[in-house]
Design a protein around this motif. Structure first.
Motif, PDB file in Angstrom:
ATOM      1  N   VAL A  59      -0.915  -9.027  33.126  1.00 33.04           N
ATOM      2  CA  VAL A  59       0.242  -9.455  33.908  1.00 33.04           C
ATOM      3  C   VAL A  59       1.090 -10.377  33.043  1.00 33.04           C
ATOM      4  O   VAL A  59       0.586 -11.355  32.485  1.00 33.04           O
ATOM      5  CB  VAL A  59      -0.210 -10.192  35.187  1.00 33.04           C
ATOM      6  N   THR A  60       2.362 -10.043  32.933  1.00 36.85           N
ATOM      7  CA  THR A  60       3.276 -10.844  32.120  1.00 36.85           C
ATOM      8  C   THR A  60       4.687 -10.728  32.677  1.00 36.85           C
ATOM      9  O   THR A  60       4.887 -10.188  33.765  1.00 36.85           O
ATOM     10  CB  THR A  60       3.187 -10.422  30.624  1.00 36.85           C
ATOM     11  N   ASP A  61       5.643 -11.210  31.928  1.00 38.65           N
ATOM     12  CA  ASP A  61       7.029 -11.131  32.394  1.00 38.65           C
ATOM     13  C   ASP A  61       7.864 -10.288  31.428  1.00 38.65           C
ATOM     14  O   ASP A  61       7.422  -9.994  30.317  1.00 38.65           O
ATOM     15  CB  ASP A  61       7.627 -12.537  32.565  1.00 38.65           C
TER      16      ASP A  61
ATOM     17  N   VAL B  42       6.795  -9.996  36.457  1.00 40.96           N
ATOM     18  CA  VAL B  42       6.638 -11.333  37.008  1.00 40.96           C
ATOM     19  C   VAL B  42       7.863 -12.185  36.678  1.00 40.96           C
ATOM     20  O   VAL B  42       8.315 -12.214  35.534  1.00 40.96           O
ATOM     21  CB  VAL B  42       5.360 -12.005  36.459  1.00 40.96           C
TER      22      VAL B  42
ATOM     23  N   GLY C 136      -3.721 -12.847  32.644  1.00 36.90           N
ATOM     24  CA  GLY C 136      -2.376 -13.377  32.631  1.00 36.90           C
ATOM     25  C   GLY C 136      -1.957 -13.650  31.201  1.00 36.90           C
ATOM     26  O   GLY C 136      -2.715 -14.266  30.444  1.00 36.90           O
TER      27      GLY C 136
ATOM     28  N   SER D 142       0.691 -18.496  32.631  1.00 38.81           N
ATOM     29  CA  SER D 142      -0.562 -17.851  33.009  1.00 38.81           C
ATOM     30  C   SER D 142      -1.601 -18.849  33.451  1.00 38.81           C
ATOM     31  O   SER D 142      -2.478 -18.560  34.186  1.00 38.81           O
ATOM     32  CB  SER D 142      -1.125 -17.044  31.834  1.00 38.81           C
TER      33      SER D 142
END
Length: 103
Positions: free
Chosen positions: A41-43, A72, A98, A103
């Motif tokens: 999960v990241t941006d 995200v 994360g 994170s």
């Protein structure tokens, strides 16, 4: 809601270039014995800069099936979290990583 276990960080690892060894770290964890499906999960900014690329490459070369969720935003909305959770359930993800400053 399904049952789940939430553990806070038992350790923090810092190493120059350490992201490129993330597969080794995860492979040593108990979940990895038979379960190789993870979600990173990241941006969008981290993804656009390619900062997660070494970690993603090492995870894949270590035999992990990687689902990348890169939507995200700062202070994520409930809809963002629910979307990520839905994808994780659909793909039978057993571990979530994360990747990024928050994170």
């Amino acid at each position: 809601m399904s049952d789940f276990i939430f553990n806070t960080t038992a350790s923090i690892r810092q190493a120059w270039g350490g992201a490129a060894a993330l597969g080794d770290v995860l492979a040593s964890l108990p979940f990895a014995a038979g379960e190789r499906s993870i979600m990173v999960v990241t941006d969008p900014g981290i993804s656009a800069l390619g900062l997660a690329d070494p970690a993603l490459a090492h995870l894949k070369s270590s035999g992990f099936e990687v689902t990348l969720f890169q939507e995200v935003e700062a202070d994520p909305k409930a809809t963002t979290v629910l979307t990520a959770a839905k994808i994780a359930r659909e793909r039978a993800v057993k571990c979530i990583v994360g990747f990024g400053g928050g994170s």
